[in-house]
Write a protein that holds these residues in place. Sequence first.
Motif, short mmCIF file in Angstrom:
data_model
loop_
_atom_site.label_atom_id
_atom_site.label_comp_id
_atom_site.label_asym_id
_atom_site.label_seq_id
_atom_site.Cartn_x
_atom_site.Cartn_y
_atom_site.Cartn_z
N LYS A 411 0.82 -1.21 0.00
CA LYS A 411 0.00 0.00 0.00
C LYS A 411 0.86 1.27 0.00
N ALA A 412 2.00 1.22 0.75
CA ALA A 412 2.88 2.38 0.79
C ALA A 412 3.50 2.64 -0.58
N ALA A 413 3.89 1.57 -1.26
CA ALA A 413 4.47 1.72 -2.59
C ALA A 413 3.44 2.24 -3.58
N ALA A 419 0.69 5.10 -11.01
CA ALA A 419 0.99 4.33 -12.23
C ALA A 419 1.32 2.88 -11.92
N GLN A 420 1.62 2.58 -10.64
CA GLN A 420 1.97 1.20 -10.27
C GLN A 420 0.76 0.43 -9.75
N LEU A 424 0.58 -3.31 -8.14
CA LEU A 424 0.07 -3.55 -6.79
C LEU A 424 -1.00 -4.65 -6.80
N ALA A 425 -1.88 -4.62 -7.81
CA ALA A 425 -2.92 -5.66 -7.89
C ALA A 425 -2.30 -7.04 -8.03
N GLN A 426 -1.23 -7.11 -8.86
CA GLN A 426 -0.55 -8.39 -9.02
C GLN A 426 0.09 -8.84 -7.71
N MET A 737 -9.12 -3.80 -2.19
CA MET A 737 -8.19 -2.67 -2.16
C MET A 737 -8.91 -1.38 -1.75
N ALA A 738 -10.15 -1.24 -2.18
CA ALA A 738 -10.89 0.00 -1.89
C ALA A 738 -11.35 0.06 -0.44
#
Length: 746
Positions: A411-413, A419-420, A424-426, A737-738
Motif C-alpha cells: 500500500k505504501a508503494a 501508475a503502479q 500492486l494488484a498483481q 483494495m478499496a
Amino acid sequence: MELTTSWLHRLSSIFAISPQTQLMNQLSHPDKQSALLRKIIDRIRNSLELKVVLQTAVDEVASLLNLDRCSFLWYYSDTQRVQVVCECICGEGSPSSVGYHPLESFGNNGTAIAQGSLIVNYGQQVNSAGLLSVTRLLSGMAKYSQFTRTHQAENKSVLGSVSNLLIPVKSKSGWIGFIACLCDHPRRWKSGEIEFLESLAQQLEIAIRQAQLYEQTQKQAQREQLVNQITSQTRQSLNLETILSSAIAQLMEALKADRCLVHLVEHDEIEDGKSGYILSEEELEEAAKLVGFRRRHLFEVCRDPFPPSVEYFDTHGPITNWVIQHRQQVVISDVTQDPRIDSNNSEYEQAQIKSSLVVPVQANNQLHAILYLNQCSHTRYWSKNDLELSQAVADQLAISIHQAYLYARAKAAAATATAQAQQLAQLLEDLQQSQAQLIQTEKMSSLGQLVAGVAHEINNPVNFIYGNLKYANNYIEELLDLVGLYQKYYPEPPPEIQEHSETIDLEFLRDDLVKLLASMKIGADRIRQIVLSLRNFSRVDQAEMKLVDLHEGIDNTLLILQNRLKCNGTLRAIEVVKDYGKLPPVECYAGSLNQVFMNIITNAIDALEPLRNGEKPKGKECQNDACTEEVKPTISICTEIDNSHVRIRIADNGPGISEAAKGKLFDPFFTTKPVGKGTGLGLSISYRIIVEKHKGNLSCISELGKGTEFQIEIPRSPAISKNEEAGQKKEVLAATMASASPPDSK
C-alpha cells in the motif's frame, strides 16, 4: 466364594456384626454382584465427558455403600500433589475438599498414594483381634498382596475422615487415581466391598480412557476451530490490529487465562541481525510508517477485575530478553520460583501475575512477536493442550503479521505512484495465493503420490513377467510339437523312456501345461488391471479439471475395496449392484471425486458389518428368524444424467441413520462409529469436495431400519468459464483494495 462366605461368618462372630444387609447379599452372589456392577457401569458410561463420568462414579459409590463422603483423586507425581476432582457429600455441614492438596498433607498415606496402593483405614474403635483377622484375610488373597493398612492414631486422616478406603485406579499410561470412600465414624470395611470396588475401578479406568480420548478429540477440534477462525479473519482483513486483538481475545477465552498480550518485537531488541525486517536506506522514506508499525506495538486483553498492564509492560524484561535470545517457549507455573524473575519485580507485582506462558511468534527463522498468557487469580500448571493451542495460534499469527507487513508495504508503494496500480494488484493477488499455500502446506496429503509410486514399482516386474509369457508359451508349444514328432516316428520307445512317460503322466502334462500358462497370463492381466486401477484412482497427474469417465473411477474404487467386499471368515460377502446410466465424460477433479467414492463406499461397508456377522436387521419388515438369511448385505450404485447435472446414488441396506445424526453428518469430527474406529472427517471432506470444489450437492437420505443413500450431484462442466472467473477475481480484488485500510502507525 464358599471360602469368602465362611470368612464373613467368622468376622461376624469376631466383631459381633449384625445380619448381612441387602448389599452384602448382593456382593456375596456372583450373579447379583455382576448385575450390580453392570448397572453402575452403564450409568457411568452414559456420558463421554470426564467430569460427568467421575461425578457419576462417586455418586453411585456413595449411595451404594452409604458413605458420608466419596471423592475421586488424581495424583500428580511431577508436582507431588493430589487433586480432588469431584466429590459427593451425603451429610450436612461437611466442607468441600475439591482442589489441590500437597502430598505431605496425607501423612504416611502419601507413600501409598504415590505407589498407587490400596489404602484401608478402619478408625480407632476396632478391636485388635478383629483387625488382625481382617488383615490376615486380605493378606491371604492374592489380589490384596499390595494391601496397605493405616491407623488414625499413627497417620493423618484422609481429607478429615475417621475411616477411609482408597481404591487405586491405574492405567498403563502411568496416571494414578483413587476412589476415596470416607466416613466420619469408625467403619469395618468388608472384603466383599473392597473386591467389588476394585472390579468397579477396572471398568472405571476404561471409561476414563474413553472420556480422555473424547476430550482430546474435542480439544483438537477446538484448536482447529480457533486456528481456522484466525485464518478466516486474515482472509477477510489485513488490518493487523483487528487480527491480533481478535485472536488474543479468543485465545484467552479458550484457555481461561486472565491476561493475553502480544508484543511486536522491535528491531533494536533483536540481537541476531537476520531476524526481523531490516529496511534499506532507499526504503526508509517510503516505509516510515512501517518502522512505527514494528516499534513498541503492544496489544492486550484482560479479564475483570484485572486492569490493563500495557503502560508498565517492560519490553526489555528478563523473560522477553530470554525468549529473543533462545527462541523457545517459557512455561512458568509459579513466577516466585523462576530464577529469571527477581522477587521484587514491579511489573509482575503490579500486573498480579502468578503464572505465565510465553511463546515466540516466528516463521522462517524470523521473530515477529512474543505472545504472553498470564494467570493472575491463581497459580496454574499449564497443560500440554495449553502449550499446543498457544503454539498453533502463534504460528498462525506469524503468518498474519508477515502478510500484514507485505500488505502495508504494497500500500505504501502504491501511494507514491498511481501508475503502479496494476503492479500492486498483481502483488496482492500473489499475496492471496501465498496465503492459501501457507495455510494448506501442513494439511497436504501424499497418499496419491504414494499409491502411484507403488503402482509404478509393481508395474515394472509385472510387465517383465507378462512380456515373457508369450515367448514361454511359444517355446513350450515347440517342445510339445517336438515330443509329438518323436512319438509319431518312434511309436515304440525304449522301456526306460516308456516307464518315465508313464511316471510323469506325459499326456496330462501336455494338456495341463497349456492351461497353466493360460492361468498365469490371466493372473498377470489381473495384476496389470489392479495397477492400472491404482494409478487411475490416484490421478496424481490430473490436478486440473479434465474430462473423465465416472464409471471408471467407481469401478477402480470397488476394485481397491474388493478385499473388504468379499467373504472373509465369518463375514458374509457384500453384493454390489450396479445400475449405470449412459453418462458422457464429465469435467471434474478426478482424484478428489475418487476420494469421495472411497469415503462413502467405505462407510457403507462399515454399516453393513452387523448384517454380515449374521445379526438381524432392526427394521420393521423383519419379524422372523429366517430374515437374516433372506437379507443379503447389498450396496447399490446408480448413475444418471439430469439436464446439465450428473447424479450418482450410493445406497446400502444397513441399519440406517437417525434424524439427529443426519443433522450433524457433514460436521468435522462427527462420527457414529465406535471410539477409535472413525475420525469423523471423511464425509466432511467429501462435502467440501462436492459443494465447494465442484459447485455441486451432497445429500443423505436415511431412515432407521431402512438403509442409507447418499446422492452426489455435480455439473457436467464448470458453471463459470475461466474468463468469467478471472473477471470475478479482479472485481473482488478491487473491492478489497478499496475497503481495506493500512495498519495503524505510531
